[in-house]
Design a protein around this motif. Structure first.
Motif, PDB file in Angstrom:
ATOM      1  N   LEU A  45       0.651  -1.135  -0.087  1.00  0.00           N
ATOM      2  CA  LEU A  45      -0.333  -0.173  -0.335  1.00  0.00           C
ATOM      3  C   LEU A  45       0.454   1.223  -0.132  1.00  0.00           C
ATOM      4  O   LEU A  45       0.740   2.077  -0.730  1.00  0.00           O
ATOM      5  CB  LEU A  45      -0.667   0.067   1.468  1.00  0.00           C
ATOM      6  CG  LEU A  45      -1.901  -1.198   0.969  1.00  0.00           C
ATOM      7  CD1 LEU A  45      -2.800  -1.010   2.544  1.00  0.00           C
ATOM      8  CD2 LEU A  45      -2.804  -0.821  -0.061  1.00  0.00           C
ATOM      9  N   TYR A  47       4.180   0.903  -1.308  1.00  0.00           N
ATOM     10  CA  TYR A  47       4.378   1.139  -2.369  1.00  0.00           C
ATOM     11  C   TYR A  47       2.982   1.683  -4.079  1.00  0.00           C
ATOM     12  O   TYR A  47       3.891   2.764  -4.671  1.00  0.00           O
ATOM     13  CB  TYR A  47       5.113   0.124  -3.069  1.00  0.00           C
ATOM     14  CG  TYR A  47       5.797   0.159  -4.073  1.00  0.00           C
ATOM     15  CD1 TYR A  47       6.401   1.152  -4.318  1.00  0.00           C
ATOM     16  CD2 TYR A  47       5.592  -1.239  -5.109  1.00  0.00           C
ATOM     17  CE1 TYR A  47       7.791   1.066  -5.172  1.00  0.00           C
ATOM     18  CE2 TYR A  47       6.967  -1.254  -5.994  1.00  0.00           C
ATOM     19  CZ  TYR A  47       7.577  -0.724  -6.037  1.00  0.00           C
ATOM     20  OH  TYR A  47       7.962  -0.274  -7.471  1.00  0.00           O
ATOM     21  N   ILE A  48       2.026   1.843  -3.519  1.00  0.00           N
ATOM     22  CA  ILE A  48       1.570   2.681  -4.306  1.00  0.00           C
ATOM     23  C   ILE A  48       1.425   3.795  -3.925  1.00  0.00           C
ATOM     24  O   ILE A  48       1.102   4.457  -5.090  1.00  0.00           O
ATOM     25  CB  ILE A  48      -0.015   1.721  -4.103  1.00  0.00           C
ATOM     26  CG1 ILE A  48       0.074   0.496  -4.782  1.00  0.00           C
ATOM     27  CG2 ILE A  48      -1.552   1.904  -4.723  1.00  0.00           C
ATOM     28  CD1 ILE A  48      -1.453  -0.720  -4.600  1.00  0.00           C
ATOM     29  N   GLY A  51       4.143   5.872  -5.519  1.00  0.00           N
ATOM     30  CA  GLY A  51       3.957   5.972  -7.417  1.00  0.00           C
ATOM     31  C   GLY A  51       2.536   6.824  -7.498  1.00  0.00           C
ATOM     32  O   GLY A  51       2.816   7.827  -8.490  1.00  0.00           O
ATOM     33  N   VAL A  52       2.187   7.296  -6.833  1.00  0.00           N
ATOM     34  CA  VAL A  52       0.697   8.186  -6.892  1.00  0.00           C
ATOM     35  C   VAL A  52       1.572   9.769  -6.399  1.00  0.00           C
ATOM     36  O   VAL A  52       1.039  10.037  -7.341  1.00  0.00           O
ATOM     37  CB  VAL A  52      -0.565   7.901  -5.860  1.00  0.00           C
ATOM     38  CG1 VAL A  52      -1.248   8.830  -5.706  1.00  0.00           C
ATOM     39  CG2 VAL A  52      -1.085   6.470  -5.945  1.00  0.00           C
ATOM     40  N   TYR A 383       6.130  -1.473 -13.213  1.00  0.00           N
ATOM     41  CA  TYR A 383       5.419  -0.152 -12.043  1.00  0.00           C
ATOM     42  C   TYR A 383       6.794  -0.023 -12.041  1.00  0.00           C
ATOM     43  O   TYR A 383       7.000   1.424 -11.791  1.00  0.00           O
ATOM     44  CB  TYR A 383       5.107  -0.825 -11.245  1.00  0.00           C
ATOM     45  CG  TYR A 383       4.275  -0.234  -9.512  1.00  0.00           C
ATOM     46  CD1 TYR A 383       2.505   0.716 -10.058  1.00  0.00           C
ATOM     47  CD2 TYR A 383       5.251   0.268  -8.862  1.00  0.00           C
ATOM     48  CE1 TYR A 383       2.819   1.129  -9.243  1.00  0.00           C
ATOM     49  CE2 TYR A 383       4.745   0.761  -8.402  1.00  0.00           C
ATOM     50  CZ  TYR A 383       3.265   1.629  -8.166  1.00  0.00           C
ATOM     51  OH  TYR A 383       2.376   3.009  -6.726  1.00  0.00           O
ATOM     52  N   THR A 387       7.970   4.491 -11.777  1.00  0.00           N
ATOM     53  CA  THR A 387       7.682   5.566 -10.588  1.00  0.00           C
ATOM     54  C   THR A 387       8.991   5.924 -10.781  1.00  0.00           C
ATOM     55  O   THR A 387       9.478   7.125  -9.652  1.00  0.00           O
ATOM     56  CB  THR A 387       7.503   4.412  -9.498  1.00  0.00           C
ATOM     57  OG1 THR A 387       6.421   2.875  -9.631  1.00  0.00           O
ATOM     58  CG2 THR A 387       7.396   5.346  -7.453  1.00  0.00           C
TER      59      THR A 387
END
Length: 713
Positions: A45, A47-48, A51-52, A383, A387
């Motif tokens: 989570l 890591y997401i 990225g955002v 990904y 990123t």
């Protein structure tokens, strides 16, 4: 007691009791390593979220498009620079300054232009002739600042304010930037067939000064030319490459299917096939070596001709074929000696190959599971790469004072281009400008960009290792279901691969993440050591070199050991459903109690599978060689015209090896799982009616056991 007959003892010394209802992987399980599972989910989570945040702050255009001195992108749509896609340096000679290394920015005005200059010209000459040669001024002013059209302004003021470049030189675009159009004439470096040029400041310079400013550009341009030719070769031969890879896939499948029925015969066939192919290679190398005897130029050495992009040049040298022949002879001798000394152990390996082929025959879906692992790893790589790019391009434009005077105290200080002209800097440092330097910022986010990049790399390694661990545990569970089926195939559960995948995800995500975490930490340390070694080259002393070399070697060995332990731990997790540490400990001690069998069965089998990969890759490679060199008359008209025939050839060979590796990795996992189950079977049972063996009759006979409980068909 012997290792075959002794009971298996737990950590407290009690013998494990025989469970008559045991039928392989336990279905009544509980979640293992829950804490690590929670941490793993939280990290994903996070890591997401990283990225955002990177996608919000980053801008890939900063990588795709060059940026002028005003922080504007060259070629960006719906801007004044939409049709100006190339960056032009006012005075590229300044790019040879040490300031470039310090600030990573060439200290000269940079503008976006639609095309690079194609002639020599100086502002002094253009200004002197603009009244009767207006075409020269109209051409020159396109490389001046936008809106400047005052040829009457004094030369000193124009050069001070950098309204126009003092000179332009013939250039060509590279990486969307104008660089001098270098060429070599009779061994002399020239630009547009000239060796000297006027710098617009009253001096005549040599083109070697330009070479220093654009250091190494010739080699880069040559590499670009080779790269374009390679791209063209791929563009016209891609379908033949796919056909070659399809043939490799079919050969790999055929190889695995045939092992089920004729493992022994097929083994010796492909052993002699490999020996025969290498022998043919030795004969062909000798024939070429002898054929070139007496041909002018064939006795030159590789050192004499240097590096050549055309591989055919090396094939005209006797030394090349002699080197090939020696290498093949050494490989041939090594293979023959290994076969002689391992002949007794090969019989045992063949039995496991047959059993593994039989297991795959019952669970054919396992052959295509590597596609799932490939997709998961491809997602992780994509990904991570996206990123990393967005993190690298995060930040706002940073402007710095660029002064012509070396003693200007404001030089290299940050500035605001909107208010720069109202400050005293232009008065104290005449000619100073506020120009774009780089992308960055002073916020907390921008200060920790490097930490975020490390976190990105670490989580990427963790996820990749988790995807591999998930594949190994899934395959191990499926093949363990086969081994522990008392009546094969009647007792093999329905959809064993999907059942094993579900158990691994539902109950053992934490254990798989734990093993992947340990491996990811070691791999990250190895990456950091490689980074330090690269950065410290040329400045490190002997002790530092020795220390780094030792650390790199130790962590390489540690990574290999952990991969071996993890692989067997995942097999035990798939069978018994225990946590990672317990499974790793039990797998390790089980293997240590059967260390001879580990060496004889496991490693010999790996060697045989490696020979299978070589046979598939070598066979397809020989076929591709004869095809792309137009030596197959039937397909001679179909062969595309290539710049370098070795481009599709090497692609087919490497791709065939990877395809074979994908199929054989499933097979290797099958053999490893069956071997570990086999060792467990020996320690758990004794072959009596009360404790019958689960192994097949062929494996039982290989071990020389006399007692075997009769099994029902």
């Amino acid at each position: 007691m012997s290792g075959d007959e002794e009971n298996y003892y737990g950590k407290h010394g009690e013998p494990r009791k025989f469970d008559p209802k045991f039928r392989g992987p336990i279905h009544n399980r509980h979640c293992t390593d829950v804490v690590c599972c929670v941490i793993f989910i939280v990290v994903i989570l996070g890591y997401i979220a990283l990225g955002v945040v990177a996608w919000v702050h980053g801008d890939p255009r900063k990588v795709i498009y060059p940026t002028d001195s005003y922080g504007q992108f060259c070629g960006q749509k719906e801007t004044p620079n939409e049709n100006k896609t190339i960056l032009f340096y006012f005075n590229i000679l300044k790019c040879a300054s040490p300031v470039v290394l310090i600030n990573l920015q060439c200290p000269t005005t940079q503008l976006c232009v639609s095309k690079c200059p194609d002639r020599f010209a100086t502002y002094i000459d253009v200004q002197a002739s603009y009244r009767y040669r207006p075409d020269q001024w109209n051409y020159f002013k396109q490389f001046c600042k936008p809106g400047f059209n005052n040829p009457r302004k004094s030369v000193a003021q124009v050069l001070r304010d950098e309204d126009c470049p003092s000179m332009i030189i013939p250039s060509r675009p590279f990486l969307k930037r104008c660089f001098p159009d270098f060429s070599t004439k009779n061994g002399v470096l020239t630009v547009a067939n000239q060796t000297t040029f006027k710098d617009g400041r009253g001096k005549t310079r040599n083109v070697t000064d330009l070479r220093e400013a654009a250091n190494g550009i010739n080699n880069v341009l040559d590499a670009r030319s080779v790269g374009m030719k390679i791209f063209e070769d791929y563009a016209i031969s891609w379908y033949w490459i796919l056909i070659g890879l399809f043939i490799a896939m079919m050969l790999s499948l055929l190889f695995l299917v045939l092992l089920r029925f004729t493992a022994g015969v097929l083994f010796w066939i492909f052993i002699f096939g490999v020996i025969g192919i290498i022998g043919y290679g030795i004969w062909h190398c000798y024939w070429e070596y002898d054929h070139l005897k007496g041909i002018p130029g064939s006795d030159l050495t590789v050192y004499d001709i240097g590096f050549q992009t055309d591989f055919k040049v090396y094939l005209q040298l006797r030394q090349t074929w002699l080197a090939f022949m020696i290498i093949l002879c050494v490989v041939e001798i090594v293979i023959i000696l290994m076969l002689i000394f391992l002949r007794n152990r090969i019989r045992i390996a063949i039995a496991l190959l047959k059993e593994g082929s039989r297991a795959i025959g019952y669970i054919m879906s396992t052959l295509f599971y590597p596609i799932v692992t490939f997709i998961l790893i491809a997602i992780c790589i994509s990904y991570w790469a996206v990123t990393a790019v967005f993190l690298a391009t995060s930040g706002e434009p940073v402007y710095k004072v660029m002064a012509n005077q070396t003693l200007c105290k404001y030089a290299n200080l940050t500035c605001d281009p909107e208010t720069f002209n109202t400050t005293n800097v232009t008065k104290l440092c005449p000619g100073a400008q506020c120009t774009f330097a780089f992308y960055g910022g002073e916020s907390l986010y921008h200060k920790y960009i490097f930490i975020f990049q490390l976190a990105n790399a670490f989580v990427f390694l963790w996820l990749v290792n988790f995807a591999i661990a998930l594949g190994q545990c899934t395959l191990a569970g499926a093949f363990a279901s086969y081994y522990w089926a008392y009546r094969k195939p009647a007792d093999i559960p329905l959809w064993p691969l999907f059942s094993s995948f579900g158990r691994a995800i539902r109950y053992h995500t934490g254990s798989l993440a734990f093993g992947a975490l340990i491996l990811a930490i070691v791999q990250l340390i190895r990456v950091i050591l490689e980074y330090l070694d690269h950065k410290l080259k040329g400045t490190q002393n002997s002790f530092t070199k020795f220390l780094l070399c030792c650390l790199k070697c130790c962590f390489w060995c540690l990574e290999k050991f952990l991969k071996f332990i993890n692989r067997n731990a995942y097999i035990m997790i798939a069978i018994y459903g225990k946590n990672f540490c317990t499974s790793a400990r039990e797998a390790f001690f089980l293997l240590m109690r059967n260390v001879v069998r580990v060496a004889v069965l496991d490693k010999v089998t790996d060697f045989l599978l490696f020979l299978g990969k070589i046979l598939v890759a070598g066979g397809v490679g020989v076929l591709a060689f004869f095809f792309f060199t137009q030596r197959i008359p039937f397909f001679a008209q179909e062969v595309p015209m290539l710049n370098y025939y070795w481009v599709p050839l090497l692609t087919v060979i490497i791709g065939s090896y990877l395809v074979a590796h994908g199929f054989f990795s499933v097979y290797a996992m099958c053999v490893d799982t069956l071997f570990l189950c086999f060792c467990e079977d020996l320690e758990r049972n004794d072959g009596s009616t009360a404790k019958p063996y689960f192994m097949s009759a062929s494996l039982h006979r290989i071990l020389g056991k006399k007692k075997l409980s009769p099994k029902k068909a």
